[in-house]
Motif scaffolding. Structure first.
Motif, mmCIF file in Angstrom:
data_model
loop_
_atom_site.group_PDB
_atom_site.id
_atom_site.type_symbol
_atom_site.label_atom_id
_atom_site.label_comp_id
_atom_site.label_asym_id
_atom_site.label_seq_id
_atom_site.Cartn_x
_atom_site.Cartn_y
_atom_site.Cartn_z
ATOM 1 N N THR A 139 0.850 -1.191 0.000
ATOM 2 C CA THR A 139 0.000 0.000 0.000
ATOM 3 C C THR A 139 0.884 1.239 0.000
ATOM 4 O O THR A 139 1.106 1.866 1.038
ATOM 5 N N LEU B 45 -5.239 1.526 0.024
ATOM 6 C CA LEU B 45 -5.581 1.169 1.407
ATOM 7 C C LEU B 45 -6.937 0.472 1.511
ATOM 8 O O LEU B 45 -7.029 -0.613 2.102
ATOM 9 N N VAL C 198 -0.239 8.143 3.042
ATOM 10 C CA VAL C 198 -0.146 6.748 3.477
ATOM 11 C C VAL C 198 0.709 6.639 4.736
ATOM 12 O O VAL C 198 0.352 5.929 5.689
ATOM 13 N N LYS D 98 -0.682 5.283 8.359
ATOM 14 C CA LYS D 98 -0.060 4.144 9.041
ATOM 15 C C LYS D 98 0.513 4.554 10.392
ATOM 16 O O LYS D 98 0.448 3.791 11.365
ATOM 17 N N SER D 99 1.056 5.764 10.470
ATOM 18 C CA SER D 99 1.621 6.238 11.727
ATOM 19 C C SER D 99 0.535 6.411 12.784
ATOM 20 O O SER D 99 0.687 5.960 13.922
ATOM 21 N N SER E 25 -0.791 3.180 13.947
ATOM 22 C CA SER E 25 0.181 2.473 14.783
ATOM 23 C C SER E 25 0.175 2.980 16.213
ATOM 24 O O SER E 25 0.056 2.194 17.160
#
Length: 277
Positions: A64, A70, A253, A257-258, A261
């Motif tokens: 991704t 996504l 992206v 993702k950060s 997370s």
């Protein structure tokens, strides 16, 4: 690498007997030993695939690197899971990705150039989400416009970013009609509720219905890489005119993702969108 490598992206596999097959326009990985088949989504959207074999089974992981990949990766894992809830209605990942593909095809039918600005002036609704990801999938740049902004502020954003397509509702378009007296860069308008739009005043631009645009015409999607611009976000304009912030696919992206997370989000979470999309 399979013969379809140029279509679905790079396929790397440690399984010597894993074949890439095409069935009804859709792409699958089939493990020859077990006969199992893994859905790989429609071509031209998901991008590179990584495959490996564990205990004789073919496993697939979708890369991704681009924003629109996504939701497609989520659909590949769990197409029947709920992606969006709007009021009492829900939209599953499988249906969401299908509508994203259809909207991307609508933009392609308009023959918009690569990185064309697609302004989205809607309330928080499924159509707004579909338009964002669909514009990205089509190789365009989506420009969210705060639904609370006044018509003059909206016109400033349209002019400043050079929007070539506007996605909005009939009610909001009626409020903006007076702002189209001067020339803008707009070439087309897509209205999400075509029945209400029948009462719109005449405008010097073609108006297309969300559900009635041609999505069957063949088109070649624009090539996209992760450093390409994906979106332009505008400030609220509380201290002056709204100013645009340019973000690439990689920016968005990595940010997504950060956040996922450090918030430790998982597939079972439900996230409330309390601010404009």
């Amino acid at each position: 690498r399979p013969q379809q490598d140029r279509v679905v992206g790079k396929l790397q596999s440690t399984a010597l007997k894993t074949h890439c097959i095409v069935q009804n326009g859709q792409y699958f990985l089939r493990d020859v030993q077990s006969g199992s088949k893994t859905f790989c989504l429609r071509r031209g959207i998901i991008g590179p695939l990584l495959a490996s074999s564990v205990d004789g089974h073919c496993l697939v992981m979708f890369e991704t690197n681009l924003l629109h990949q996504l939701p497609f990766a989520s659909a590949a894992r769990s197409p029947d899971s709920v992606a969006l809830t709007y009021g009492t209605d829900s939209l599953r990942y499988g249906d969401l990705t299908l509508q994203i593909e259809q909207f991307a095809a609508r933009l392609a039918a308009l023959d918009l150039p690569r990185a064309a600005r697609v302004a989205v002036y809607l309330e928080k609704c499924p159509e707004a989400v579909i338009a964002y990801f669909g514009a990205a999938a089509a190789g365009c740049v989506f420009v969210p416009i705060n639904p609370l902004l006044k018509p003059a502020q909206v016109r400033h954003i349209l002019l400043d970013c050079g929007a070539q397509c506007l996605v909005t509702s009939a009610q909001r378009l009626s409020l903006l009609a007076i702002e189209f007296t001067d020339n803008t860069s707009l070439e087309a308008i897509i209205v999400t509720d075509i029945k209400a739009s029948e009462a719109l005043p005449p405008l010097p631009l073609p108006i297309h219905a969300w559900d009635e645009m041609d999505i069957t015409a063949p088109s070649s999607p624009h090539r996209i890489i992760d450093t390409d611009v994906a979106a332009i976000f505008y400030t609220s304009g509380s201290t002056g005119k709204p100013k645009g912030v340019v973000l690439s696919h990689r920016n968005l992206v990595a940010g997504a993702k950060s956040v996922a997370s450090y918030l430790e989000n998982h597939a079972g979470d439900t996230l409330l969108a309390a601010v404009p999309l």
